[in-house]
Design a protein around this motif. Structure first.
Motif, PDB file in Angstrom:
ATOM      1  N   LYS A  36       0.622  93.288  32.341  1.00 43.94           N
ATOM      2  CA  LYS A  36       1.399  94.486  32.680  1.00 43.94           C
ATOM      3  C   LYS A  36       1.213  94.862  34.149  1.00 43.94           C
ATOM      4  CE  LYS A  36      -2.346  97.361  30.862  1.00 43.94           C
ATOM      5  NZ  LYS A  36      -3.225  96.222  30.567  1.00 43.94           N
ATOM      6  N   TRP A  37       2.256  95.486  34.681  1.00 45.85           N
ATOM      7  CA  TRP A  37       2.262  96.050  36.021  1.00 45.85           C
ATOM      8  C   TRP A  37       2.923  97.417  35.943  1.00 45.85           C
ATOM      9  CZ3 TRP A  37       3.163  91.125  34.682  1.00 45.85           C
ATOM     10  CH2 TRP A  37       2.496  90.101  35.360  1.00 45.85           C
ATOM     11  N   GLU A  38       2.482  98.361  36.744  1.00 49.65           N
ATOM     12  CA  GLU A  38       3.146  99.657  36.757  1.00 49.65           C
ATOM     13  C   GLU A  38       2.949 100.373  38.090  1.00 49.65           C
ATOM     14  OE1 GLU A  38       1.697 102.604  34.029  1.00 49.65           O
ATOM     15  OE2 GLU A  38      -0.398 102.077  34.382  1.00 49.65           O
ATOM     16  N   ALA A  44       7.466 100.346  34.941  1.00 52.28           N
ATOM     17  CA  ALA A  44       6.462  99.754  34.061  1.00 52.28           C
ATOM     18  C   ALA A  44       7.024  98.428  33.571  1.00 52.28           C
ATOM     19  CB  ALA A  44       6.143 100.670  32.885  1.00 52.28           C
ATOM     20  N   ILE A  45       6.271  97.354  33.762  1.00 46.76           N
ATOM     21  CA  ILE A  45       6.743  95.997  33.460  1.00 46.76           C
ATOM     22  C   ILE A  45       5.689  95.278  32.637  1.00 46.76           C
ATOM     23  CG2 ILE A  45       7.445  93.774  34.445  1.00 46.76           C
ATOM     24  CD1 ILE A  45       8.184  95.398  37.022  1.00 46.76           C
ATOM     25  N   THR A  46       6.128  94.589  31.601  1.00 44.85           N
ATOM     26  CA  THR A  46       5.233  93.823  30.732  1.00 44.85           C
ATOM     27  C   THR A  46       5.748  92.401  30.600  1.00 44.85           C
ATOM     28  OG1 THR A  46       4.614  95.792  29.483  1.00 44.85           O
ATOM     29  CG2 THR A  46       4.225  93.670  28.422  1.00 44.85           C
ATOM     30  N   ILE A  47       4.839  91.445  30.583  1.00 48.76           N
ATOM     31  CA  ILE A  47       5.180  90.036  30.410  1.00 48.76           C
ATOM     32  C   ILE A  47       4.346  89.455  29.279  1.00 48.76           C
ATOM     33  CG2 ILE A  47       4.958  87.737  31.447  1.00 48.76           C
ATOM     34  CD1 ILE A  47       5.882  88.870  34.065  1.00 48.76           C
ATOM     35  N   GLY A 120      10.588  96.077  30.272  1.00 41.25           N
ATOM     36  CA  GLY A 120      10.147  97.269  30.970  1.00 41.25           C
ATOM     37  C   GLY A 120      11.316  98.119  31.431  1.00 41.25           C
ATOM     38  N   GLN A 121      11.031  99.021  32.340  1.00 40.81           N
ATOM     39  CA  GLN A 121      12.046  99.915  32.886  1.00 40.81           C
ATOM     40  C   GLN A 121      11.700 100.250  34.331  1.00 40.81           C
ATOM     41  OE1 GLN A 121      12.456 103.745  30.928  1.00 40.81           O
ATOM     42  NE2 GLN A 121      14.538 104.057  31.719  1.00 40.81           N
ATOM     43  N   ILE A 122      12.718 100.237  35.181  1.00 38.66           N
ATOM     44  CA  ILE A 122      12.600 100.648  36.579  1.00 38.66           C
ATOM     45  C   ILE A 122      13.493 101.858  36.779  1.00 38.66           C
ATOM     46  CG2 ILE A 122      13.065  99.976  38.975  1.00 38.66           C
ATOM     47  CD1 ILE A 122      12.327  97.115  38.196  1.00 38.66           C
ATOM     48  N   LYS A 123      13.029 102.814  37.517  1.00 41.76           N
ATOM     49  CA  LYS A 123      13.765 104.060  37.722  1.00 41.76           C
ATOM     50  C   LYS A 123      15.199 103.771  38.156  1.00 41.76           C
ATOM     51  CE  LYS A 123      12.872 108.703  39.423  1.00 41.76           C
ATOM     52  NZ  LYS A 123      11.935 109.555  40.212  1.00 41.76           N
ATOM     53  N   GLY A 124      16.149 104.406  37.467  1.00 41.09           N
ATOM     54  CA  GLY A 124      17.561 104.164  37.720  1.00 41.09           C
ATOM     55  C   GLY A 124      18.201 103.234  36.714  1.00 41.09           C
ATOM     56  N   SER A 204       9.438 107.116  30.527  1.00 43.71           N
ATOM     57  CA  SER A 204       8.096 107.540  30.926  1.00 43.71           C
ATOM     58  C   SER A 204       7.650 106.898  32.237  1.00 43.71           C
ATOM     59  CB  SER A 204       7.092 107.202  29.826  1.00 43.71           C
ATOM     60  OG  SER A 204       6.977 105.799  29.668  1.00 43.71           O
ATOM     61  N   PHE A 205       8.130 105.688  32.513  1.00 48.42           N
ATOM     62  CA  PHE A 205       7.782 104.929  33.707  1.00 48.42           C
ATOM     63  C   PHE A 205       6.268 104.770  33.853  1.00 48.42           C
ATOM     64  CE2 PHE A 205      11.891 106.978  34.576  1.00 48.42           C
ATOM     65  CZ  PHE A 205      12.674 105.840  34.689  1.00 48.42           C
ATOM     66  N   ARG A 206       5.620 104.545  32.733  1.00 49.60           N
ATOM     67  CA  ARG A 206       4.203 104.205  32.722  1.00 49.60           C
ATOM     68  C   ARG A 206       3.900 103.467  31.415  1.00 49.60           C
ATOM     69  NH1 ARG A 206       0.470 107.481  34.026  1.00 49.60           N
ATOM     70  NH2 ARG A 206       1.731 108.928  35.238  1.00 49.60           N
ATOM     71  N   ILE A 207       2.904 102.582  31.455  1.00 41.80           N
ATOM     72  CA  ILE A 207       2.499 101.851  30.262  1.00 41.80           C
ATOM     73  C   ILE A 207       2.006 102.840  29.219  1.00 41.80           C
ATOM     74  CG2 ILE A 207       0.925 100.122  29.335  1.00 41.80           C
ATOM     75  CD1 ILE A 207       3.091  98.984  31.203  1.00 41.80           C
TER      76      ILE A 207
END
Length: 246
Positions: A36-38, A44-47, A120-124, A204-207
């Protein structure tokens, strides 16, 4: 082998993976396959990874290095403007790793194949999932195909197809994925506990909540036993077959 699932709900995303790796029937080990990266408030991104362990570890190491080292920050997973662009970057990096590993041509490259679920989700943008193939190309989750599986997929898929509901709570989705995992574990020696689990709540833009489900986890044991009992009970309630019915 391995088994990983990414599931899209109306509430957000749910991820689950096993941790077993093997190099023969008598050589098993535990390896993380969920990463994960955030940037809180932004993305927030998960692989999830499956396939050749050296390839997947090299992929994650490259993505990590290019996210943290100043001189290598372009391209970086933390600066892509959309999840689509994140999937493109992951696909290109995966193909780069496989091509560099297969120095003797296409046949050799096939030994280093790996597949990836990116979510995941990126703002926008909206929360989404992508399935990235070893060739670097990818597809996005849809309403008709609301989840992706990689690794040993066939044993756990029927359960997801029959019971998935986009309105599910995170708790119900995790229970569903545990049943899918349990069915796979019972059918395939190369998939096993512990399991890694993580959720992402839309907007939420967070894990979100995350946990490792241990080998001796009492809830998983209850789900496993209860599912077996429920299947036997359901079978008993089906109409009895008769050779003379026709």
């Amino acid at each position: 082998m391995t088994y990983c699932v990414g599931l899209r709900l109306n509430k957000g995303l749910v991820f689950m993976s096993d941790t077993r790796t093997n190099a023969g029937v008598d050589n098993f080990s535990v390896t993380k396959k969920l990463f994960k990266w955030e940037i809180p408030g932004d993305r927030a991104i998960t692989i999830l990874t499956a396939g050749n362990l050296a390839t997947s570890q090299a992929l994650i190491s490259l993505l990590e290095e290019r996210s943290k080292t100043a001189s290598e920050r372009n391209p970086t997973i933390l600066e892509q403007p959309t999840m689509f662009q994140v999937a493109r970057l992951v696909g290109a990096t995966l193909k780069e790793v496989i091509d560099e590993s297969g120095v003797d041509g296409q046949e050799s490259s096939a030994k280093f194949r790996a597949s990836v679920i990116v979510g995941g989700q990126i703002k926008g943008g909206e929360p989404t999932l992508f399935l990235v193939y070893p060739e670097g190309n990818f597809i996005e989750v849809t309403d008709d195909s609301p989840f992706f599986q990689i690794g040993e997929t066939k044993y756990g898929k029927p359960i997801l197809v029959r019971a998935y509901d986009p309105e599910m709570s995170f708790e119900d989705a995790i229970r569903l994925l545990m049943v899918s995992m349990d069915s796979t574990i019972k059918a395939n020696l190369s998939v096993g506990l512990p399991l890694d689990m993580q959720v992402y709540e839309k907007g939420s833009f967070r894990i979100g909540a995350q946990a490792r489900i241990a080998v001796d986890d009492p809830y998983f044991a209850t789900v496993s036993e209860g599912w077996g009992d429920a299947l036997r009970a359901a079978l008993e309630h089906l109409p009895q077959f008769s050779f003379n019915q026709n």
